[in-house]
Each structure stands twice: as C-alpha cells, then as structure tokens.
Design a protein around this motif. Sequence first.
Motif, PDB file in Angstrom:
ATOM      1  N   VAL A 296       0.850  -1.188   0.000  1.00 11.13           N
ATOM      2  CA  VAL A 296       0.000   0.000   0.000  1.00 11.13           C
ATOM      3  C   VAL A 296       0.889   1.242   0.000  1.00 11.13           C
ATOM      4  O   VAL A 296       1.776   1.382   0.840  1.00 11.13           O
ATOM      5  CB  VAL A 296      -0.938   0.033   1.217  1.00 11.13           C
ATOM      6  N   LEU A 297       0.658   2.126  -0.955  1.00 11.19           N
ATOM      7  CA  LEU A 297       1.383   3.389  -1.061  1.00 11.19           C
ATOM      8  C   LEU A 297       0.454   4.524  -0.648  1.00 11.19           C
ATOM      9  O   LEU A 297      -0.687   4.608  -1.117  1.00 11.19           O
ATOM     10  CB  LEU A 297       1.869   3.616  -2.495  1.00 11.19           C
ATOM     11  N   SER A 298       0.947   5.404   0.223  1.00 10.63           N
ATOM     12  CA  SER A 298       0.150   6.536   0.688  1.00 10.63           C
ATOM     13  C   SER A 298       0.855   7.834   0.329  1.00 10.63           C
ATOM     14  O   SER A 298       2.058   7.973   0.558  1.00 10.63           O
ATOM     15  CB  SER A 298      -0.041   6.445   2.212  1.00 10.63           C
ATOM     16  N   VAL A 299       0.096   8.768  -0.254  1.00 10.84           N
ATOM     17  CA  VAL A 299       0.599  10.117  -0.551  1.00 10.84           C
ATOM     18  C   VAL A 299      -0.352  11.104   0.137  1.00 10.84           C
ATOM     19  O   VAL A 299      -1.502  11.251  -0.269  1.00 10.84           O
ATOM     20  CB  VAL A 299       0.665  10.387  -2.065  1.00 10.84           C
ATOM     21  N   LYS A 300       0.155  11.756   1.192  1.00  8.22           N
ATOM     22  CA  LYS A 300      -0.690  12.629   2.012  1.00  8.22           C
ATOM     23  C   LYS A 300      -0.137  14.047   2.008  1.00  8.22           C
ATOM     24  O   LYS A 300       1.068  14.258   2.138  1.00  8.22           O
ATOM     25  CB  LYS A 300      -0.742  12.087   3.440  1.00  8.22           C
ATOM     26  N   ASP A 301      -1.037  15.043   1.837  1.00  8.41           N
ATOM     27  CA  ASP A 301      -0.610  16.437   1.869  1.00  8.41           C
ATOM     28  C   ASP A 301      -1.451  17.223   2.874  1.00  8.41           C
ATOM     29  O   ASP A 301      -2.422  16.700   3.424  1.00  8.41           O
ATOM     30  CB  ASP A 301      -0.705  17.062   0.465  1.00  8.41           C
ATOM     31  N   ASN A 302      -1.059  18.476   3.085  1.00  9.83           N
ATOM     32  CA  ASN A 302      -1.812  19.358   3.989  1.00  9.83           C
ATOM     33  C   ASN A 302      -2.377  20.550   3.209  1.00  9.83           C
ATOM     34  O   ASN A 302      -2.407  21.671   3.695  1.00  9.83           O
ATOM     35  CB  ASN A 302      -0.915  19.846   5.133  1.00  9.83           C
ATOM     36  N   GLY A 303      -2.823  20.244   1.983  1.00 15.30           N
ATOM     37  CA  GLY A 303      -3.276  21.290   1.070  1.00 15.30           C
ATOM     38  C   GLY A 303      -4.724  21.705   1.253  1.00 15.30           C
ATOM     39  O   GLY A 303      -5.296  21.606   2.343  1.00 15.30           O
ATOM     40  N   LEU A 304      -5.324  22.133   0.138  1.00 15.44           N
ATOM     41  CA  LEU A 304      -6.677  22.683   0.170  1.00 15.44           C
ATOM     42  C   LEU A 304      -7.737  21.638   0.497  1.00 15.44           C
ATOM     43  O   LEU A 304      -8.758  21.951   1.112  1.00 15.44           O
ATOM     44  CB  LEU A 304      -7.003  23.335  -1.174  1.00 15.44           C
ATOM     45  N   GLY A 305      -7.523  20.407   0.066  1.00 15.65           N
ATOM     46  CA  GLY A 305      -8.503  19.363   0.300  1.00 15.65           C
ATOM     47  C   GLY A 305      -9.799  19.597  -0.459  1.00 15.65           C
ATOM     48  O   GLY A 305      -9.928  20.534  -1.262  1.00 15.65           O
ATOM     49  N   PHE A 306     -10.785  18.748  -0.203  1.00 16.67           N
ATOM     50  CA  PHE A 306     -12.105  18.900  -0.810  1.00 16.67           C
ATOM     51  C   PHE A 306     -13.133  18.217   0.068  1.00 16.67           C
ATOM     52  O   PHE A 306     -12.791  17.597   1.076  1.00 16.67           O
ATOM     53  CB  PHE A 306     -12.134  18.359  -2.247  1.00 16.67           C
ATOM     54  N   GLU A 307     -14.392  18.322  -0.294  1.00 18.13           N
ATOM     55  CA  GLU A 307     -15.479  17.762   0.525  1.00 18.13           C
ATOM     56  C   GLU A 307     -15.283  16.259   0.739  1.00 18.13           C
ATOM     57  O   GLU A 307     -15.040  15.521  -0.216  1.00 18.13           O
ATOM     58  CB  GLU A 307     -16.826  17.999  -0.152  1.00 18.13           C
ATOM     59  N   PRO A 308     -15.389  15.782   1.978  1.00 16.31           N
ATOM     60  CA  PRO A 308     -15.186  14.353   2.263  1.00 16.31           C
ATOM     61  C   PRO A 308     -16.132  13.435   1.491  1.00 16.31           C
ATOM     62  O   PRO A 308     -15.779  12.308   1.174  1.00 16.31           O
ATOM     63  CB  PRO A 308     -15.444  14.254   3.771  1.00 16.31           C
ATOM     64  N   ALA A 309     -17.344  13.926   1.218  1.00 19.63           N
ATOM     65  CA  ALA A 309     -18.354  13.073   0.567  1.00 19.63           C
ATOM     66  C   ALA A 309     -18.310  13.163  -0.960  1.00 19.63           C
ATOM     67  O   ALA A 309     -19.248  12.731  -1.633  1.00 19.63           O
ATOM     68  CB  ALA A 309     -19.748  13.451   1.056  1.00 19.63           C
ATOM     69  N   THR A 310     -17.236  13.689  -1.521  1.00 15.40           N
ATOM     70  CA  THR A 310     -17.141  13.847  -2.973  1.00 15.40           C
ATOM     71  C   THR A 310     -17.197  12.495  -3.681  1.00 15.40           C
ATOM     72  O   THR A 310     -16.525  11.538  -3.272  1.00 15.40           O
ATOM     73  CB  THR A 310     -15.841  14.578  -3.361  1.00 15.40           C
ATOM     74  N   ASP A 311     -17.980  12.421  -4.740  1.00 16.37           N
ATOM     75  CA  ASP A 311     -18.133  11.194  -5.522  1.00 16.37           C
ATOM     76  C   ASP A 311     -16.794  10.812  -6.158  1.00 16.37           C
ATOM     77  O   ASP A 311     -16.163  11.645  -6.813  1.00 16.37           O
ATOM     78  CB  ASP A 311     -19.183  11.430  -6.621  1.00 16.37           C
ATOM     79  N   PRO A 312     -16.339   9.547  -5.977  1.00 20.50           N
ATOM     80  CA  PRO A 312     -15.085   9.107  -6.603  1.00 20.50           C
ATOM     81  C   PRO A 312     -15.077   9.303  -8.123  1.00 20.50           C
ATOM     82  O   PRO A 312     -14.015   9.510  -8.718  1.00 20.50           O
ATOM     83  CB  PRO A 312     -15.017   7.616  -6.244  1.00 20.50           C
ATOM     84  N   ASN A 313     -16.270   9.234  -8.753  1.00 21.08           N
ATOM     85  CA  ASN A 313     -16.334   9.451 -10.201  1.00 21.08           C
ATOM     86  C   ASN A 313     -15.912  10.871 -10.574  1.00 21.08           C
ATOM     87  O   ASN A 313     -15.417  11.116 -11.670  1.00 21.08           O
ATOM     88  CB  ASN A 313     -17.756   9.182 -10.718  1.00 21.08           C
ATOM     89  N   LYS A 314     -16.133  11.799  -9.658  1.00 17.30           N
ATOM     90  CA  LYS A 314     -15.698  13.172  -9.902  1.00 17.30           C
ATOM     91  C   LYS A 314     -14.203  13.309  -9.643  1.00 17.30           C
ATOM     92  O   LYS A 314     -13.493  14.018 -10.373  1.00 17.30           O
ATOM     93  CB  LYS A 314     -16.470  14.149  -9.019  1.00 17.30           C
ATOM     94  N   ILE A 315     -13.723  12.625  -8.628  1.00 16.09           N
ATOM     95  CA  ILE A 315     -12.301  12.711  -8.291  1.00 16.09           C
ATOM     96  C   ILE A 315     -11.440  12.135  -9.413  1.00 16.09           C
ATOM     97  O   ILE A 315     -10.438  12.731  -9.820  1.00 16.09           O
ATOM     98  CB  ILE A 315     -12.006  11.971  -6.975  1.00 16.09           C
ATOM     99  N   PHE A 316     -11.845  10.975  -9.927  1.00  8.43           N
ATOM    100  CA  PHE A 316     -11.017  10.251 -10.891  1.00  8.43           C
ATOM    101  C   PHE A 316     -11.579  10.293 -12.315  1.00  8.43           C
ATOM    102  O   PHE A 316     -11.082   9.591 -13.191  1.00  8.43           O
ATOM    103  CB  PHE A 316     -10.851   8.794 -10.453  1.00  8.43           C
ATOM    104  N   GLY A 317     -12.623  11.089 -12.564  1.00  5.41           N
ATOM    105  CA  GLY A 317     -13.204  11.167 -13.891  1.00  5.41           C
ATOM    106  C   GLY A 317     -12.348  11.992 -14.847  1.00  5.41           C
ATOM    107  O   GLY A 317     -11.580  12.862 -14.449  1.00  5.41           O
ATOM    108  N   LEU A 318     -12.481  11.699 -16.130  1.00 10.37           N
ATOM    109  CA  LEU A 318     -11.740  12.429 -17.157  1.00 10.37           C
ATOM    110  C   LEU A 318     -12.271  13.851 -17.277  1.00 10.37           C
ATOM    111  O   LEU A 318     -13.486  14.068 -17.363  1.00 10.37           O
ATOM    112  CB  LEU A 318     -11.865  11.704 -18.501  1.00 10.37           C
ATOM    113  N   PHE A 319     -11.357  14.820 -17.260  1.00 16.27           N
ATOM    114  CA  PHE A 319     -11.664  16.254 -17.345  1.00 16.27           C
ATOM    115  C   PHE A 319     -12.482  16.749 -16.145  1.00 16.27           C
ATOM    116  O   PHE A 319     -13.163  17.760 -16.235  1.00 16.27           O
ATOM    117  CB  PHE A 319     -12.398  16.593 -18.650  1.00 16.27           C
ATOM    118  N   LYS A 320     -12.420  15.998 -15.033  1.00 14.03           N
ATOM    119  CA  LYS A 320     -13.077  16.445 -13.801  1.00 14.03           C
ATOM    120  C   LYS A 320     -12.046  17.164 -12.938  1.00 14.03           C
ATOM    121  O   LYS A 320     -10.918  16.696 -12.777  1.00 14.03           O
ATOM    122  CB  LYS A 320     -13.663  15.258 -13.022  1.00 14.03           C
TER     123      LYS A 320
END
Length: 363
Positions: A296-320
């Motif tokens: 398991v590889l983990s990449v963690k930052d302390n940046g802007l972040g986003f809503e916890p309930a965001t749909d994975p399709n939006k996170i990993f979708g093309l041109f999203k």
Amino acid sequence: MAAVEGEFDRDLRGAFFNMAYSPFVILNKDLNFVDINQAALTAIKIKREDFIGRNLLDFFPYLKENERYQLYKDVLVTGKPVGFDEVSFHTDAGVLKFMIKAFKIGDYLGMSTLNVTNLTNTIDQLKTTKVNLQTVNDNLKRKNQELEEFSYVAAHDLRSPLTNIHSLLDMLQNENAISEAGMPVFDKVQQVAKQMCDKLRALNSVIALKTKSDDKKELLSFSKIIEKIKVNHAEEIVQSRTIIKEDFARAPNIDYNVIQLESILQNLVSNAIKFRNPNRKPVILIKTALVKERLVLSVKDNGLGFEPATDPNKIFGLFKRMHTHVDGLGVGLYVTNSIITNNGGAIRATSDINKGTEFKITF
C-alpha cells in the motif's frame, strides 16, 4: 447358528443390493443378466422380465468388437476388478452415461454404476459456455481496440484544424484586424480554441497510454523514483517551499512498470504542490506499508482538500476538476486511476476542506 448367520448375511446383502441408490447388475459366466436392482430399472426405464436372462450384447452389441467385452470376461477369470469412466446407454428418452466398475462376486460378475448423465451434460454445457464467452471476449477486445483506434485518429485529426484556428486567431491579433469593440469576444474565442487544443492533446495522451501501454515490469525503488520526480519539479518545490517526507522502510521496492509508476507518483506529487494551502508551508508525506500481504502506497498532503463526501467518479473522472483557480485539465487522476486499476490495484482518496488529502493505493 452359522446357518442363521449366513441366511441373515444374504438377506442383508440382498436388501443393500435392492435399496442402493446406484444401479447394480449381476451377470453369469456367459455374461447373461441374472439380477438387477430397482435403481437400475428406474434409470434405464426397463421391466425386470425384459432384462433378466438376456445377454450383455443384446443391449450393447457394439461391445462384441470392443476390448471391454473381453475385459469383463477376464474379471471372472482373474478376479481383478476393472473400471470405466464413461459408458453410454441409449434409451427412448435419450442417451444415459454411466461410470462402471466390474468385479467378481462368487462365480458371477457384478457391476456397480454411477449415473453421470447430468454431470457430463453440465460439463459439456460449461465447455460450450466457455467457448462462447471466449468468442464474446475476443469480439469485445476487437471492438475496444477499434474504438480506441478510432478515438485516437479522431482526436489526432481534430487537433490539426483546431491548431490552425488558433494560429489564424493569432495572425488576426498580430495584424490588429480586430476592432476594439470586438476584442472581448475575440479573447473568448482564443481561450476556447486554446482549451480545445489542450483537451485534445490531453485526450491523445490518455488514448496513447491505454493503447500503447507496455506491460514490462521490473524491480523498482520508490526512493529512486521520488528523487527523479523531485528533480523534475525542483523549481516548483523551491518556489513553494514544499517539504517532501518519505518512509519506505516497510516496503522499499515494487515490481512494476517504470513509466507507469513514475506517472502515478508524478501526478500525485504534482497535484499536492499545485493545490497547496497558501496559508501554510506545504508538506507531502509519501510512505509504503504491507497490509494483508499487499503493498500500500500513501501520498498525504496538507493542502486545500475537498469535501469528504465527494463522488469518486468526480475525483477520478476524465476532465473532472476539484479546484478551478489553477491551470489544469483534470486528466492526471484519471490516468493514475486507469493505470492502477488496469494492473489489478485500487486507489482511494480521503480528504477534508483546508486540511489536506490522502491517496492510498493498493497494488
């Protein structure tokens, strides 16, 4: 007393013979049927009186020229049992298939059988289904390849006229051919043309990655890959004062395609720098672990972040895109997800606004 025990023993064996779930038959030295149990009568749908006294060849005439007929006779001589995996018996209702074991019982030949008709039919159906599924799979692969080739050609062919449009717009601007009143609209047209060129370029890259991906794997060091990425992003890291922490002690190496692993880490590190929080120094923690024998590889930052309930399709979708205040096309995470899932892995994102984001990849 011995006579009583012998009679009881015969009765017991007779009861077992008649009540057995599997078909049994008994033949004499001439291979004429002398007894048959109820299970056999039920299986082949024949009356006892039509069976007893008849020869084995009456029901299986093809055995006369078959070595199996002689093997049955040999059992009566040698006493050594023989078995056969699949024997066909033709009836009015269709073909029945049995597993048969022939053995000597006193001066007679006993045969125990197991009806495997349903089993063999199921196996045949599974073989047919497997062939059909393979055909469907081959057709799907061919269609997918055709679709990918079409997509690549279409994107490539569209890029040329769009590039020409962009160049023509630059020429109009350089020759001051646009009036002051029309300049706002002209600027919008330029922006749209540039966006379309950028998206087509990105789309070509995605299609090329999917169609020309090399499956060659080698043992790679996470530390060496990260050092290379640091060099590539040296200017951004210095300007943003980003701190990158590493911990690969638990799993320092991985057997993977080098280009694909570089792409995964490049996209995640680049995003962490790009979407940093302006109110604090960017920190990126990259570490590996072994969970249930999987890396398991983990990449963690302390940046802007986003809503916890965001749909994975939006996170990993093309041109999203999660944030629009910086340049980007929303291709990096789509490519990352495609590479990981195509290799049998999974990626998961957890985040919170203004607290940061963590991507966990299970290889």
